[in-house]
Design a protein around this motif. Structure first.
Motif, mmCIF file in Angstrom:
data_model
loop_
_atom_site.group_PDB
_atom_site.id
_atom_site.type_symbol
_atom_site.label_atom_id
_atom_site.label_comp_id
_atom_site.label_asym_id
_atom_site.label_seq_id
_atom_site.Cartn_x
_atom_site.Cartn_y
_atom_site.Cartn_z
ATOM 1 N N MET A 75 0.844 -1.192 0.000
ATOM 2 C CA MET A 75 0.000 0.000 0.000
ATOM 3 C C MET A 75 0.882 1.247 0.000
ATOM 4 O O MET A 75 1.853 1.310 0.750
ATOM 5 N N PRO A 76 0.577 2.223 -0.858
ATOM 6 C CA PRO A 76 1.405 3.432 -0.892
ATOM 7 C C PRO A 76 1.306 4.238 0.399
ATOM 8 O O PRO A 76 0.300 4.149 1.125
ATOM 9 N N LEU A 77 2.314 5.029 0.658
ATOM 10 C CA LEU A 77 2.335 5.872 1.860
ATOM 11 C C LEU A 77 1.169 6.848 1.856
ATOM 12 O O LEU A 77 0.552 7.106 2.883
ATOM 13 N N ILE A 78 0.864 7.415 0.678
ATOM 14 C CA ILE A 78 -0.185 8.423 0.555
ATOM 15 C C ILE A 78 -1.233 7.926 -0.442
ATOM 16 O O ILE A 78 -0.901 7.573 -1.575
ATOM 17 N N GLN A 79 -2.479 7.915 -0.031
ATOM 18 C CA GLN A 79 -3.547 7.464 -0.917
ATOM 19 C C GLN A 79 -3.935 8.551 -1.913
ATOM 20 O O GLN A 79 -4.005 8.322 -3.114
ATOM 21 N N ARG A 80 -4.216 9.746 -1.405
ATOM 22 C CA ARG A 80 -4.541 10.873 -2.276
ATOM 23 C C ARG A 80 -3.744 12.082 -1.829
ATOM 24 O O ARG A 80 -3.937 12.609 -0.737
ATOM 25 N N LEU A 81 -2.830 12.503 -2.674
ATOM 26 C CA LEU A 81 -1.977 13.655 -2.405
ATOM 27 C C LEU A 81 -2.524 14.854 -3.172
ATOM 28 O O LEU A 81 -2.737 14.771 -4.376
ATOM 29 N N CYS A 82 -2.710 15.933 -2.464
ATOM 30 C CA CYS A 82 -3.143 17.167 -3.099
ATOM 31 C C CYS A 82 -1.985 18.153 -3.048
ATOM 32 O O CYS A 82 -1.465 18.449 -1.963
ATOM 33 N N ILE A 83 -1.563 18.631 -4.208
ATOM 34 C CA ILE A 83 -0.463 19.593 -4.271
ATOM 35 C C ILE A 83 -1.022 20.935 -4.722
ATOM 36 O O ILE A 83 -1.576 21.053 -5.822
ATOM 37 N N ILE A 84 -0.889 21.925 -3.867
ATOM 38 C CA ILE A 84 -1.350 23.269 -4.213
ATOM 39 C C ILE A 84 -0.129 24.076 -4.638
ATOM 40 O O ILE A 84 0.703 24.456 -3.817
ATOM 41 N N GLY A 85 -0.013 24.278 -5.938
ATOM 42 C CA GLY A 85 1.159 24.923 -6.507
ATOM 43 C C GLY A 85 2.022 23.893 -7.218
ATOM 44 O O GLY A 85 3.011 23.413 -6.662
ATOM 45 N N VAL A 86 1.635 23.530 -8.442
ATOM 46 C CA VAL A 86 2.338 22.452 -9.156
ATOM 47 C C VAL A 86 3.439 23.061 -10.015
ATOM 48 O O VAL A 86 3.316 23.192 -11.236
ATOM 49 N N GLY A 87 4.519 23.453 -9.351
ATOM 50 C CA GLY A 87 5.663 24.019 -10.047
ATOM 51 C C GLY A 87 6.884 23.159 -9.864
ATOM 52 O O GLY A 87 6.793 21.926 -9.819
ATOM 53 N N LEU A 88 8.036 23.789 -9.739
ATOM 54 C CA LEU A 88 9.287 23.052 -9.551
ATOM 55 C C LEU A 88 9.248 22.191 -8.290
ATOM 56 O O LEU A 88 9.545 20.996 -8.331
ATOM 57 N N ILE A 89 8.871 22.798 -7.163
ATOM 58 C CA ILE A 89 8.912 22.099 -5.875
ATOM 59 C C ILE A 89 7.812 21.046 -5.787
ATOM 60 O O ILE A 89 8.068 19.873 -5.504
ATOM 61 N N GLY A 90 6.566 21.461 -6.012
ATOM 62 C CA GLY A 90 5.463 20.520 -5.932
ATOM 63 C C GLY A 90 5.508 19.462 -7.014
ATOM 64 O O GLY A 90 5.235 18.277 -6.768
ATOM 65 N N GLY A 91 5.865 19.864 -8.224
ATOM 66 C CA GLY A 91 5.939 18.911 -9.326
ATOM 67 C C GLY A 91 7.019 17.872 -9.130
ATOM 68 O O GLY A 91 6.835 16.689 -9.454
ATOM 69 N N SER A 92 8.155 18.280 -8.604
ATOM 70 C CA SER A 92 9.254 17.332 -8.384
ATOM 71 C C SER A 92 8.901 16.315 -7.306
ATOM 72 O O SER A 92 9.242 15.131 -7.415
ATOM 73 N N LEU A 93 8.198 16.771 -6.250
ATOM 74 C CA LEU A 93 7.756 15.832 -5.217
ATOM 75 C C LEU A 93 6.776 14.820 -5.813
ATOM 76 O O LEU A 93 6.875 13.616 -5.546
ATOM 77 N N ALA A 94 5.842 15.305 -6.616
ATOM 78 C CA ALA A 94 4.884 14.405 -7.253
ATOM 79 C C ALA A 94 5.580 13.368 -8.121
ATOM 80 O O ALA A 94 5.254 12.176 -8.099
ATOM 81 N N ARG A 95 6.566 13.813 -8.891
ATOM 82 C CA ARG A 95 7.268 12.898 -9.807
ATOM 83 C C ARG A 95 7.951 11.758 -9.050
ATOM 84 O O ARG A 95 7.845 10.586 -9.433
ATOM 85 N N ILE A 96 8.673 12.087 -7.980
ATOM 86 C CA ILE A 96 9.435 11.050 -7.292
ATOM 87 C C ILE A 96 8.523 10.101 -6.515
ATOM 88 O O ILE A 96 8.754 8.887 -6.479
ATOM 89 N N LEU A 97 7.447 10.615 -5.915
ATOM 90 C CA LEU A 97 6.537 9.738 -5.184
ATOM 91 C C LEU A 97 5.808 8.801 -6.143
ATOM 92 O O LEU A 97 5.575 7.634 -5.827
ATOM 93 N N ARG A 98 5.453 9.307 -7.314
ATOM 94 C CA ARG A 98 4.817 8.450 -8.323
ATOM 95 C C ARG A 98 5.821 7.399 -8.817
ATOM 96 O O ARG A 98 5.478 6.229 -8.984
ATOM 97 N N GLU A 99 7.053 7.826 -9.052
ATOM 98 C CA GLU A 99 8.099 6.909 -9.525
ATOM 99 C C GLU A 99 8.342 5.792 -8.524
ATOM 100 O O GLU A 99 8.597 4.639 -8.901
#
Length: 286
Positions: free
Chosen positions: A1-25
């Protein structure tokens, strides 16, 4: 089971986008919902596979999220949280990536409804670029992330936020909010102030009829790279961490005055010692 079921990122830029990429990877997130005002950037985030879907309304976007990451400019973090707080799901954890912590943590903790949790955080990573196009999965690899718990921080929420940043590749350091703001004023905020001032000084140098910036080469460009950072973001940081930044600017001015005195006095031995001390300390952090 993943650590986070539903992640909401407010501000999908360099910082938020990079976090999303690595957690998805890493397979550590189920669904990622992006929230922002720029629909073109959000659509691009979906096209790139950074997020699953997006919302322009923060209230609707946070519905059902078990973790919300606020990656907005520091001056807007509290106001964004004030808007979404009443609509957070029970047990939801909210964390942020702001580089100023004292004012943000105190305000955000007070805004959280019962049964929801705020954990202050600051990944010490970034580039001079912005937007989801600038994001990349390895941004946090080998970098430090400072997490700033207080006496009010829920232990389980803290553990989850720490684990998230560890999965992103960061070395997590727990730190008091006041210490964080003083440390960041020295290692991040002061260098940006110096870079902005240096570019303006050289650009405004009027000894010659033509401007001299076109003559800049590698050294000047490398040193002033961070002066290409977002002006609005750094305006907010300078205002929110004003006292600590002013303290560091005054402290820096003592060393600059010492260097000026050595040059003015034609003190070769003193200059070499000054430069050698700097080189030794710089080399030690590489």
């Amino acid at each position: 089971m993943p650590l986070i079921q539903r992640l909401c990122i407010i501000g999908v830029g360099l910082i938020g986008g990079s976090l999303a990429r690595i957690l998805r990877e890493k397979g550590e997130v189920g669904e990622i919902v992006g929230i922002g005002r720029g629909e073109a950037n959000l659509r691009r985030a979906v096209e790139l596979g950074v997020i699953n879907r997006y919302e322009t309304d923060p209230v609707g976007g946070v519905a059902g999220a078990d973790l919300v990451f606020l990656a907005t400019p520091v001056c807007s973090i509290a106001s964004v949280l004030a808007r979404i707080a009443p609509h957070l799901a029970p047990g939801c954890i909210v964390t942020d990536g702001g580089s100023v912590k004292g004012e943000i943590v105190a305000t955000c903790e007070a805004l959280m409804p019962a049964g929801t949790f705020f954990v202050g955080g600051h990944p010490i990573a970034g580039t001079e670029h912005s937007g989801v196009e600038a994001s990349f999965a390895s941004l946090y690899q080998g970098r430090r992330c400072i997490v700033t718990p207080t006496a009010a921080t829920d232990p389980l929420a803290l553990h989850k936020v720490v684990r998230m940043w560890e999965l992103a590749g960061s070395e997590v350091v727990l730190m008091d909010v006041e210490k964080h703001d003083r440390v960041l004023a020295a290692i991040s905020h002061l260098p940006h102030m110096v870079a902005y001032a240096l570019v303006n000084a050289v650009g405004g140098y009027d000894r010659f009829e033509e401007g001299i910036l076109p003559y800049s080469a590698g050294g000047f460009r490398d040193f002033t790279r961070i002066a290409s950072s977002d002006p609005a973001m750094w305006r907010d940081i300078a205002l929110m961490n004003r006292e600590s930044i002013l303290e560091m600017m005054d402290f820096f001015s003592r060393y600059f005055a010492e260097l000026r005195s050595l040059v003015d006095g034609e003190d070769g031995a003193g200059l070499e010692d000054f430069f050698a001390r700097s080189k030794e300390q710089r080399d030690a952090i590489l």
